[in-house]
Design a protein around this motif. Structure first.
Motif, PDB file in Angstrom:
ATOM      1  N   TYR A  79      35.397  80.042  27.438  1.00 54.94           N
ATOM      2  CA  TYR A  79      36.337  80.449  28.477  1.00 54.94           C
ATOM      3  C   TYR A  79      36.944  81.803  28.136  1.00 54.94           C
ATOM      4  N   ASP A  80      36.846  82.713  29.090  1.00 54.81           N
ATOM      5  CA  ASP A  80      37.404  84.057  28.960  1.00 54.81           C
ATOM      6  C   ASP A  80      38.379  84.256  30.108  1.00 54.81           C
ATOM      7  N   MET A  81      39.657  84.323  29.817  1.00 52.83           N
ATOM      8  CA  MET A  81      40.656  84.411  30.882  1.00 52.83           C
ATOM      9  C   MET A  81      40.599  85.737  31.636  1.00 52.83           C
ATOM     10  N   TYR A  82      39.845  86.726  31.094  1.00 54.39           N
ATOM     11  CA  TYR A  82      39.706  88.005  31.779  1.00 54.39           C
ATOM     12  C   TYR A  82      38.438  88.079  32.632  1.00 54.39           C
ATOM     13  N   SER A  83      37.656  87.003  32.698  1.00 58.23           N
ATOM     14  CA  SER A  83      36.472  86.957  33.545  1.00 58.23           C
ATOM     15  C   SER A  83      36.805  86.251  34.850  1.00 58.23           C
ATOM     16  N   MET A  84      35.977  86.482  35.861  1.00 57.03           N
ATOM     17  CA  MET A  84      36.233  85.913  37.186  1.00 57.03           C
ATOM     18  C   MET A  84      35.587  84.534  37.291  1.00 57.03           C
TER      19      MET A  84
ATOM     20  N   ASP B 233      51.578  74.670  25.250  1.00 60.90           N
ATOM     21  CA  ASP B 233      51.696  74.921  26.685  1.00 60.90           C
ATOM     22  C   ASP B 233      50.961  76.203  27.047  1.00 60.90           C
ATOM     23  N   ASP B 234      50.323  76.193  28.199  1.00 58.00           N
ATOM     24  CA  ASP B 234      49.552  77.351  28.619  1.00 58.00           C
ATOM     25  C   ASP B 234      50.466  78.486  29.054  1.00 58.00           C
ATOM     26  N   ILE B 235      50.087  79.718  28.705  1.00 62.78           N
ATOM     27  CA  ILE B 235      50.876  80.896  29.043  1.00 62.78           C
ATOM     28  C   ILE B 235      49.942  82.061  29.359  1.00 62.78           C
ATOM     29  N   ALA B 236      50.503  83.102  29.965  1.00 64.83           N
ATOM     30  CA  ALA B 236      49.767  84.339  30.195  1.00 64.83           C
ATOM     31  C   ALA B 236      49.717  85.121  28.890  1.00 64.83           C
TER      32      ALA B 236
ATOM     33  N   ILE C  64      41.520  73.857  42.749  1.00 68.71           N
ATOM     34  CA  ILE C  64      40.792  74.813  41.918  1.00 68.71           C
ATOM     35  C   ILE C  64      41.741  75.418  40.891  1.00 68.71           C
ATOM     36  N   ASP C  65      41.225  75.631  39.702  1.00 68.64           N
ATOM     37  CA  ASP C  65      41.970  76.273  38.618  1.00 68.64           C
ATOM     38  C   ASP C  65      41.332  77.636  38.379  1.00 68.64           C
ATOM     39  N   LEU C  66      42.089  78.697  38.568  1.00 71.09           N
ATOM     40  CA  LEU C  66      41.571  80.055  38.461  1.00 71.09           C
ATOM     41  C   LEU C  66      41.783  80.631  37.068  1.00 71.09           C
ATOM     42  N   SER C  67      40.867  81.475  36.637  1.00 67.01           N
ATOM     43  CA  SER C  67      41.091  82.216  35.404  1.00 67.01           C
ATOM     44  C   SER C  67      42.285  83.153  35.602  1.00 67.01           C
TER      45      SER C  67
ATOM     46  N   TYR D 108      44.730  78.927  34.616  1.00 67.77           N
ATOM     47  CA  TYR D 108      44.846  78.638  33.187  1.00 67.77           C
ATOM     48  C   TYR D 108      44.505  79.877  32.375  1.00 67.77           C
ATOM     49  N   GLY D 109      45.194  80.014  31.237  1.00 65.58           N
ATOM     50  CA  GLY D 109      45.109  81.276  30.511  1.00 65.58           C
ATOM     51  C   GLY D 109      44.947  81.181  29.020  1.00 65.58           C
TER      52      GLY D 109
END
Length: 261
Positions: A102-107, A31-34, A147-150, A87-88
């Motif tokens: 995919y880099d969750m810290y990029s915009m 499961d996706d998490i921060a 839309i799915d945001l980083s 998504y993280g």
């Protein structure tokens, strides 16, 4: 994130591959998490819109779960209202639809039908906050979500706390500049890797990173003359800057970020 089931698709050799399947062999977590120890993303700037040719991968029409999706060929003036999700950690470090990491810290963000890459202004209509992201992935495939945001983009819009938010998105159109004016049309970018009061350590790190990554590096000093910062660059191309940023983060500098000059 309300059990977000984000699916990333990659077009390779004419086949659509699921980038976020439920197979435990592909992802370390189900499961996706921060992130466990979230870093501040306030210093991360919006994506900088600039002309980029569309990617070879991720821009073909496709069918998923019995539904046909046609890529928008003329996105000028495109706007859309609906819900945003994010998504993280589950997808961090894995391939996006156009083959980037995919880099969750990029915009960045995912959209079902906008051409990749596209630059989009996203406004959270629940609180009025807005930001600019670069679309490089496909999704979200959930009713009502557009839309799915980083993780970084969702944090800036205060979507992390609520999981989803009502948003309006607007494509920012970019045009190919005349070749002789290319350098003037594009801003330059640098990557800030780290900062410290210890100048000797900063200079050693700058030299080491420059050699390991084969890029220019330098040390900058703040106005107070006390904090020394390691920079890589400058770069003329944002995509190349992102690739260098990915390499930096692989080396363990997760808080590194891109700045425009």
């Amino acid at each position: 994130m309300n059990n977000l089931k984000h699916i990333s698709t990659i077009v390779l050799a004419g086949a659509i591959l699921s980038g976020c399947s439920t197979s435990s062999k592909r992802y370390d977590i189900d499961d996706d998490i921060a992130p466990e120890k979230p870093i501040s993303v306030e210093h991360i700037e919006d994506a900088v819109p600039q002309y980029e040719p569309y990617s070879l991968g991720g821009n073909s029409d496709y069918t998923l779960r019995g539904q046909r999706y046609e890529i928008i060929k003329e996105p000028q003036g495109f706007t859309e209202k609906g819900q945003a999700s994010w998504y993280g950690k589950k997808f961090h470090g894995h391939l996006t639809s156009n083959g980037e990491i995919y880099d969750m810290y990029s915009m960045t963000a995912a959209h079902k039908t906008l051409p990749i890459p596209s630059y989009v202004k996203v406004t959270n209509t629940d609180n009025g906050k807005s930001t600019i992201v670069r679309v490089n992935d496909r999704g979200p495939f959930h009713p009502g979500r557009i839309i799915d945001l980083s993780y970084a983009a969702a944090t800036k819009l205060d979507v992390i706390r609520t999981g989803t938010a009502n948003v309006e998105i607007e494509v920012i159109q970019t045009t190919k500049p005349v070749e002789e004016h290319k350098q003037k049309a594009f801003p330059k970018f640098v990557i800030q890797v780290a900062s410290s009061q210890h100048e000797d350590r900063v200079r050693t790190l700058s030299q080491d990173l420059g050699q390991k990554l084969s890029v220019a590096s330098f040390v900058g000093v703040g106005s107070d003359k006390k904090i020394h910062r390691v920079f890589l660059g400058p770069f003329d191309d944002y995509l190349l800057t992102q690739k260098a940023l990915e390499q930096v983060k692989v080396l363990g500098y997760s808080s590194a970020f891109i700045k425009s000059q």
